[in-house]
Design an enzyme around this catalytic site. Structure first.
Site, PDB file in Angstrom:
ATOM      1  N   HIS A  86      28.637  16.266  38.300  1.00  0.00           N
ATOM      2  CA  HIS A  86      29.297  15.873  39.543  1.00  0.00           C
ATOM      3  C   HIS A  86      28.399  16.239  40.722  1.00  0.00           C
ATOM      4  CE1 HIS A  86      33.715  15.983  37.872  1.00  0.00           C
ATOM      5  NE2 HIS A  86      32.857  15.535  36.976  1.00  0.00           N
ATOM      6  N   GLU A 179      28.538  20.905  39.025  1.00  0.00           N
ATOM      7  CA  GLU A 179      28.462  20.399  40.396  1.00  0.00           C
ATOM      8  C   GLU A 179      27.049  20.718  40.855  1.00  0.00           C
ATOM      9  OE1 GLU A 179      30.852  18.846  42.042  1.00  0.00           O
ATOM     10  OE2 GLU A 179      32.669  19.256  40.876  1.00  0.00           O
TER      11      GLU A 179
END
Length: 245
Positions: A86, A179
């Site tokens: 992500h 992330e």
């Protein structure tokens, strides 16, 4: 087109049909926890390889074709280690992603394999150049450096129907979310630097797939003979254990 760090966190999450792929997998957590609360696990309800609920398989279920394709892929290939990537933060999250207390937005909700998941997340975070940098800045408001740049997903924010939780409960695959950049839509000129930040992390993470196994993979030895049993299996039962090996 959105510009570096100028778009909101939700930008890019929804498909053309308006489905958020990050929440679109079958919720197996609730069924497991309900069964645990009623002392049905593991003899009447499994604690791994949990089947997909029937309602989720109906043609009119709100399931994106992309999600169905990924589930079919998971079922055809027995992955044991995975990561989904992500953007928009700098942190590694690990299951569970959904809070056990359904009405809580944040709650530490570890799996029975919490130590393994924390290790996998730490391997990635400590070798990621951006996360490990002493000059690392906050992306937004959360200071993940206090936790070594890793966090239990549910303790950050609850995500029902996440790919991580589904992979773990349905296929026994250990999956984390990375992330990997403050920029959700980095400019093309920034991609080489983003690759360098994550290259060693990706390689080290993939190496963990064989951690602890002897050359050639794990083996089951026959009693007295010390020879491999090609169709052997090992099961573990008891408090704190969940896996069939």
């Amino acid at each position: 087109r959105q510009g570096s760090e100028l778009s909101g966190w939700a930008m890019g999450r929804w498909t053309y049909e308006g489905i958020d792929l990050n929440h679109n997998f079958a919720d197996l957590n609730t069924a497991l926890w309900d069964a645990e609360d009623n002392d049905l696990v593991p003899h009447e309800f499994p604690n791994h390889y949990i089947p997909i609920p029937e309602y989720y398989t109906f043609a009119n279920a709100t399931v994106a074709p992309e999600t169905r394709a990924v589930i079919d892929w998971m079922q055809r290939y027995p992955f044991v280690l995975s990561a989904n990537l992500h953007g928009g933060e700098l942190v590694v999250t690990y299951p569970f992603d959904m809070t056990r207390t359904y009405w809580k937005a944040q709650e530490l909700t570890p799996t029975a394999d919490d130590g393994v998941f924390r290790w996998l997340a730490t391997v990635y975070a400590t070798s990621n150049l951006a996360m490990a940098s002493e000059e690392r800045r906050l992306c937004h408001y959360d200071d993940f450096t206090r936790f070594g740049n890793i966090i239990n997903g549910a303790n950050w924010h609850t995500v029902p129907g996440s790919m991580n939780d589904f992979s773990y409960l349905h296929t026994n695959c250990f999956e984390i979310t990375v992330e990997l950049s403050c920029d959700k839509f980095p400019h093309a000129s920034e991609l080489p630097a983003e690759w360098e930040n994550n290259r060693e992390s990706l390689l080290l993470y993939m190496e963990q797939v064989g951690d602890g196994d002897p050359p050639g993979g794990p083996a089951v030895l026959g009693g007295g003979t010390r020879r491999g049993v090609p169709t052997g299996s090992v099961g573990i039962e008891g408090p704190g254990f969940r896996q069939g090996l």
